[in-house]
Design an enzyme around this catalytic site. Structure first.
Site, short mmCIF file in Angstrom:
data_model
loop_
_atom_site.label_atom_id
_atom_site.label_comp_id
_atom_site.label_asym_id
_atom_site.label_seq_id
_atom_site.Cartn_x
_atom_site.Cartn_y
_atom_site.Cartn_z
N LYS A 26 39.45 22.98 25.70
CA LYS A 26 39.81 22.67 24.32
C LYS A 26 39.41 21.26 23.94
CE LYS A 26 43.54 24.43 22.64
NZ LYS A 26 44.59 24.80 23.56
N ARG A 96 48.97 19.97 23.11
CA ARG A 96 48.47 21.24 23.65
C ARG A 96 47.94 21.07 25.07
NH1 ARG A 96 46.88 24.84 19.24
NH2 ARG A 96 47.25 23.81 17.26
N GLY A 105 47.58 31.47 27.31
CA GLY A 105 49.01 31.74 27.25
C GLY A 105 49.81 31.35 28.47
N MET A 107 50.09 28.26 29.93
CA MET A 107 50.73 26.94 29.88
C MET A 107 51.31 26.70 28.49
SD MET A 107 48.15 24.72 32.27
CE MET A 107 46.73 25.03 31.26
N ARG A 340 34.68 29.73 17.37
CA ARG A 340 34.44 30.46 18.61
C ARG A 340 33.49 31.60 18.28
NH1 ARG A 340 40.65 32.67 18.69
NH2 ARG A 340 40.61 33.50 16.58
N HIS A 458 37.43 69.44 35.13
CA HIS A 458 36.39 70.25 34.51
C HIS A 458 36.19 69.87 33.05
CE1 HIS A 458 34.91 73.87 32.35
NE2 HIS A 458 34.10 73.92 33.38
N SER A 775 21.19 61.07 47.27
CA SER A 775 21.83 60.85 45.98
C SER A 775 23.34 60.83 46.25
CB SER A 775 21.46 61.96 45.02
OG SER A 775 22.03 61.69 43.76
N CYS A 842 24.66 59.83 41.39
CA CYS A 842 24.70 60.82 40.33
C CYS A 842 26.12 61.27 39.99
CB CYS A 842 23.82 62.02 40.66
SG CYS A 842 24.42 62.96 42.06
N TYR A 862 18.18 54.32 41.66
CA TYR A 862 18.40 54.86 40.32
C TYR A 862 19.84 55.34 40.16
CZ TYR A 862 18.01 59.58 42.33
OH TYR A 862 18.20 60.72 43.05
#
Lengths: 887, 887
Positions: A26, A96, A105, A107, A340, A458, A775, A842, A862
């Site tokens: 900050k 702060r 959140g 501190m 931001r 399924h 695979s 796969c 792959y």
């Protein structure tokens, strides 16, 4: 002596963005903005080194700090022409926390510091808004009391609630000024009772106590735990930023607003925001007043508007991303409170990334990294209009099995779904669970909802394959198909009632919510093409592509074509059994299953051969020039056989066999744990004629499409191998069959195997010599490695996720520790004996970003996923390739 | 030049038993016996080095061999006063292969060498037995033709068969001399036709060709394959032994016999054997004549008998084991043809080992190593009288699930079993599969037979636990309980028919075969005590016992007592759910399962608490001073709920709940793959009150039995852990419960977990901190690692074993490559983070010798098996400790 305090304000700062370690995120960013000439409310930051010293000295401030803080406080007063504790012109500050790494959140923070009994009166008079002043004081006492003196939050809230009850009101804002004055009195009394001290009236005392409290919050329990969990180490402590409070509610020349440098919804390069005159940010959040578009500000105060435009241009150019900017106007002076990178929709993310790359603000690689897979997922599916979903309350929640939203009328059977759909109605198929019989009904439905099952049940698998929204395991929905109604927490919904489901979140809504359709924009195509360039680039050291290849799971020609349109570079999994679900084919397949002996089994297989051949031809045509991995029959045969007496009778009639024989056959195929029973290559070994027919169909299809000029790259895959002998026996047998139809050398084909049984993964050095590729069937591998049946996890997995026994659903994101260990072991052990082996994944994980990253890192070649997830896999694979070398 | 040929005969030999590498096993032993003064038919051995040279020189004999062989042949002729090829006094020899390592039946042998057209006539005249002479010639031509010249065996057999057909006879021995003469003619013609050569009449040519053929057989396909399979390497080749043929059928002063130095059936130190005058060994084998006891020989020729007694004493003392000796008397002269360690029954093995150790012939360690686990197994169970089983033909075969034999009348339901048993009938319970409902019926049956299921199916596991003979997966037996009959290959057997099953072999016989009861002899106790001494001896380096501890799986006090009687040193697995199968308890347990909410579940649990406590007390008492590992509830709840409508109605009535509610509850508990569903610690996590009740019962039981002076060593075991969090959560919760009842420090207890899920085995370094011990549940680990459901493997596992896709049933013998790899990994990874962890194995493998050996080698601490297998585990663990250091 080392400098301990860093000032920012008046156009320049003593720090900058690179000094996060010292000033915290900050403090460093406030300094950076100040240096850019952005009007940030001035202040100063006490460095993290001071926090370190504070702890080193037994929680005492180091020598010299007081002088430095006093000096900077004085600079602040001078700069602002305000004075700490001066009722006529009070300086109010926030105190702060802020470490080098964001710990949101964890501190503490104190706002409105500098208020006391006199200042509140002065502020009241000056703003003409005693409500504001007293409320600010009330809040300060509460925050200070709680953060600095550990007076319980509840005891303050109790006072407030009591007053509201007494006045018969429900909102804080309905309290009158006199009520607030009374509350402040009682707050101070509570403070006294709890601490034995009077509430401090001296702002300096307030300040020092607040600074110490922020330092102490560095080592509160939750902050320590947060650092442990996120493995945050080697930080000095927190910095403390003391910053001037500014207020947008000092009058008509004040106000507050939020703006975006580009449209966060569409991504268009349009300045976009909202402004509310004479108001604080809280007022907007509380929804008491409605902010106006920025155009209003433009009309009212063009100069200030132009200033804002200039600042947002500056900030976007500086941070090279779309900015979400909070600003406040205090008495005609513009302050930027925060900037931001702005949150954005998926559509906006894609457009902004591509536009910025074209504008040369960022390069292509950065553009690719700017869009998250989740954002891309959003773009590819319909979604509930955010304006609607923001306010709609779901009636229940299930597992988000297949993304996208759908609205339709409830039906309970596939037959109904098909009939209603024929009449042009939109339906949601609601069932306890689905079975292969439901394919037709699922296909015509807008979406699917089941009350049982997990993410690879399924329903889930098939819905994802179809790209249909689907929610499974919605256990609070009691489905009673017999009377065609569902009950949700006592409420009943009958057939025909409207339901909207959001497969991306698992939320289920009553009624028909409005949906936004997916947009496949030109920018998206561009982004994915850039991603492909990155993936395919050769690593100069290894000569291998830098990123994973992306294939699709597709079982029928239609899906294969869809896969190509989504950019799949081949088929990684073609489940041949799915070809048999069609009417016409299913009966013959059933005839094969119930055959009494090899002869009648072969007779049925002869009938299936030409049908299966045609399917293969269609797929080969769609995948001209791309590899097609065909998995031979895998599931247990009983999945294809009816089990209700009625269905058995119907099938017996079709097949001209006695009902009793069919019933007893169906009975004999039943298994206690079909998942671990007679399926996969076990079928292929015990009934060799089945795989032989399939391979014959493949070979014949190759011969025929080659005549059409199609370039075929077939890969035959044997499922469920657990011992090398299964593969060696089948390979020999199937190669012999291939040779009968395809003379040697005429066409190159590969034979490989699924690695989906733990034992296979543990013995790949034995299996590798018989395989051209592996695979990884990570669905089954996850089931067996965890001992979780995907159809039965509904009874405990949601609870496990809730209790954090599991961080992630292992059927969604590959479990690296257990399943991943096996996959990694399988690759390294087999690679040691066979360098040329290719590795695919796969399972459902093939389309999951974290799993893709893992597979990339351990040396995969792959991934294969449902066509609809191919774009996500292409993007993720490129992002991963930019971050990590392939293993 | 090196010596190539080694003579033996005339009381001394050029070789001895230590020269196996050079002379092969057979040659070395013949030399050894000769040196002992045993009258072995003399001969000579061509060394393995010659075989090596033969191959080194392109399959040619090395220089000098011919001279050496001629020389030794001459020595032989001189010694025996016979001559090669001399019709009046012919020397006949055998030419045999023999490598340093035994390769039974892999290489070739030629007998009766030296026969030709003239010798046959001479022999015919000399013996007065032309049948013998011509048959010997016939056999020689056939063997020589086949082995040396590769004339097919079938073509000779064809000639023989044709002749028998022509004569209308079925046995070779029914042929007349003139038929044999004719056959010899046709054999020679066949030889000529096949080879283009005349059958060689010169015995020397016969000899050289036979020697070359034996050398060549070293590299025939089956010998090469045998060496590959058995990993036999670094041998030079085969030796060739040329040995005089002796014949027991030269007249009444000749004969043949077999004797044993001790009784191979009882083990008693009694000389035992059979003798047949004027006969060859083949005659005995063919069963044409019945041999007489040795007493006959004693009466007829006391001198020769005394000679034989002296030789057997010499041989037993020399080889330090009971000898099986073949001998032949040729014209009043005794020849010992072969001696070897005799095959024996289990009973004999135990007695001989212990007796010999007491006679100080061998030491205790050798005695322990002399009894195989299989022999011990035999002793511990009834068996079918070998005289009967030798001739009985099984009607079907299943998997040998639980050893021992049983005979009884077929019943099809547990109810019938119990009723019939009450009437004093012996029954065999025959079912498709068994379920927990069948426990009562199994208990009263002599044995159990199921047509489905594998070696760890319910029937198998429970039967082994009860020590009852059991055969499972007898797929050729079609069980139709509805009409109470079985069909085996078309033959029907109804209820009440007698059946005899042999659970040690899997053979099923029709009718009631006579059985031999098990004998728990004093010698057995002695042997097992010696084994225990060996196991418990401390390794001076590690301070740990040299062998594994042996515990038992026992679920009820009665079994625990049984376990102690069999020598178990504690309980390694007490399955608490088995306690609920009793009538009275089951209903309350069912009440708990169908509870609608936590309150009614807890109410039922309160009722179970005192019952479970009593069970624990009984077990603690039985195991006074020994550890008791109690596994908390493991199986899926639906296993305890009835599924037929009739049973549901009955239970609903008992529990006073609506039938429909119970039906729907039973339905909701059903799972697709219960093996991988809601069970084990998943139940404990989701319904914490269940495990809490169980732990409370344990703690209360401890308190109460301690008052009786019982020393309790409790170990609480959590099943089915897959992630460390499951264990950490449950451990915390259960320790809290324990503390409520047992103040800290008052009693030491352990909390540990089963390692039975692959993921657990892969992540033991995470789990170890929360466990005091690991117990490998190798049943489930095998199921999940292979992806085999033990209830469903019947459809492919028998085929896999038959086809040698799997060498062993992985549910019987631990698969070292896959499952073993996981176990080994689990131990090494956890030991690295926690040295004090103890490792047990409590799957079915805990009683399997090969698995015990493996677990010992990788560092296990104890095994646990059914009480009946405890003696076997004790013996095996000691044997392994003698052979291998513990890992």
């Amino acid at each position: 002596m080392t400098k301990m305090v860093y000032f920012f304000g008046g156009g320049k700062a003593e720090g900058n963005a690179s000094m996060k370690d010292l000033l915290g995120g900050k403090g460093a960013n406030l300094a950076e903005m100040t240096n850019l000439g952005i009007p940030v409310p001035p202040g100063f930051t006490i460095s993290t080194e001071v926090c370190e010293l504070y702890y080193a000295h037994g929680q005492r401030f180091p020598d010299g700090l007081q002088e430095e803080v006093e000096l900077n406080l004085h600079r602040l007063e001078t700069l602002l022409e305000k004075k700490f504790g001066n009722p006529d012109n009070p300086l109010l500050v926030s105190v702060r926390s802020g470490a080098a790494v964001s710990m949101p959140g964890m501190m503490d923070t104190v706002l409105n510091l500098g208020m006391n009994d006199k200042v509140v009166e002065g502020l009241s008079a000056k703003t003409g808004n005693p409500r504001f002043a007293w409320d600010a004081y009330r809040r300060f006492i509460q925050m200070f009391g709680n953060v600095v003196k550990h007076v319980s939050h509840d005891s303050f809230e109790h006072i407030l609630e009591k007053k509201k009850l007494e006045k018969g009101v429900s909102l804080d804002t309905q309290l009158e000024v006199k009520d607030l004055i009374r509350i402040v009195e009682e707050y101070k009394k509570e403070f006294r009772n709890s601490t034995g001290e009077e509430f401090p009236q001296d702002p300096k005392q307030q300040l020092w106590e607040a600074i110490a409290a922020v330092f102490r919050s560095w080592n509160n329990e939750r902050a320590i735990r947060y650092r442990q969990i996120h493995n945050i180490k080697n930080l000095k402590g927190t910095a403390v930023t003391v910053q001037t409070m500014v207020f947008g509610n000092f009058g008509l020349d004040s106000g507050t607003g939020v703006c975006f440098s580009r449209d966060p919804s569409t991504g268009k390069k349009e300045f976009y925001g909202e402004y509310l005159m004479n108001a604080q940010g809280e007022d907007v959040v509380a929804g008491i007043r409605t902010p106006e578009p920025l155009d209003a500000l433009k009309r009212q105060n063009p100069e200030l508007y132009n200033q804002l435009v200039a600042f947002k241009d500056l900030l976007e150019a500086h941070y090279k991303d779309m900015q979400d900017i909070e600003f406040t106007v205090e008495k005609g002076k513009l302050y930027i409170l925060q900037t931001r990178s702005g949150k954005r929709t998926g559509t906006a993310a894609v457009k902004i990334a591509v536009d910025m790359a074209k504008e040369t603000i960022i390069d292509k690689k950065t553009a690719i990294l700017r869009v998250t897979p989740e954002q891309l997922d959003q773009v590819l599916h319909p979604m509930i209009d955010p304006k609607v979903s923001k306010n709609a309350k779901p009636i229940a929640k299930g597992l988000n099995a297949s993304p996208g939203a759908a609205a339709g009328q409830i039906v309970f059977t596939s037959e109904d779904a098909e009939n209603w759909a024929k009449e042009g109605k939109k339906v949601i198929l609601v069932r306890k669970e689905t079975s292969p019989d439901d394919i037709g009904g699922m296909y015509v439905s807008e979406g699917v909802l089941t009350s049982t099952g997990g993410l690879t049940s399924h329903a889930a698998v098939v819905a994802r394959g179809m790209g249909k929204p689907c929610i499974v395991g919605a256990k609070d929905i009691l489905v009673d198909s017999s009377v065609k109604k569902i009950t949700v927490y006592g409420k009943e919904l009958a057939e025909g009632a409207w339901l909207t489901i959001d497969g991306s979140t698992g939320n289920i809504f009553e009624g028909q919510l409005s949906l936004i359709p997916p947009i496949l924009s030109e920018e998206l195509q561009t982004l994915l093409n850039w991603a492909d360039e990155i993936r395919k680039e050769k690593d100069p050291h290894t000569e291998r592509p830098k990123g994973l290849q992306v294939r699709a799971n597709a079982d029928i020609p239609e899906d294969a074509e869809k896969a190509r349109r989504f950019g799949a570079e081949g088929i990684g999994l073609c489940r041949t059994e799915h070809m048999f679900f069609d009417k016409g084919k299913l009966e013959i397949f059933q005839e094969m299953i119930v055959a009494e002996n090899k002869e009648s089994r072969q007779a049925a297989l002869r009938k299936l051969l030409p049908l299966q051949k045609e399917d293969f031809k269609g797929i080969f045509r769609a995948m001209n020039g791309f590899p097609v991995t065909i998995r031979l029959l895998d599931p247990p045969l009983h999945e294809f056989v009816p089990h209700s007496l009625e269905d058995i009778k119907a099938l017996a009639e079709t097949l001209h066999i006695p009902v009793e024989r069919l019933r007893s056959k169906a009975e004999s195929l039943k298994e206690m744990n079909p998942m671990l029973g007679m399926r996969g290559c076990r079928l292929g070994i015990v009934y060799p004629e089945i795989y032989e027919m399939q391979v014959e169909a493949i070979a014949l299809a190759i011969v025929e499409v080659r005549k059409e000029g199609i370039h075929v790259l077939p890969e035959i895959m044997i499922p469920l191998v657990g011992t090398y002998k299964e593969l060696s026996i089948l390979r020999e047998q199937l190669e012999k069959k291939m040779l009968q139809i395809l003379p040697p050398g005429q066409i190159e084909y590969k034979i490989g195997t699924m690695i989906e049984i733990p034992r296979a993964a543990l013995t790949t050095e034995e299996i590798a010599p018989y395989a051209d590729f592996f695979s990884f069937g990570t669905n089954d591998l996850t089931q067996m490695t965890f001992g979780y049946s995907r159809d039965d996890v509904g009874s405990f997995l949601p609870y496990y996720l809730e209790q954090k026994i599991l961080e992630e659903d292992p059927f969604k994101t590959l479990d690296r520790k257990g399943v991943g260990q096996l996959v990694s072991l399988a690759i390294s052990n087999s690679r040691a004996v066979k360098k040329s082996l290719k590795y695919g994944m796969c399972g459902e994980h093939g389309g999951d970003p974290s799993s893709i990253e893992f597979f990339h890192s351990i040396g995969g070649d792959y991934v294969s996923c449902s066509p609809f997830r191919v774009p996500i896999a292409r993007l993720t694979a490129a992002q991963v390739a930019l971050r990590l070398p392939r293993g």
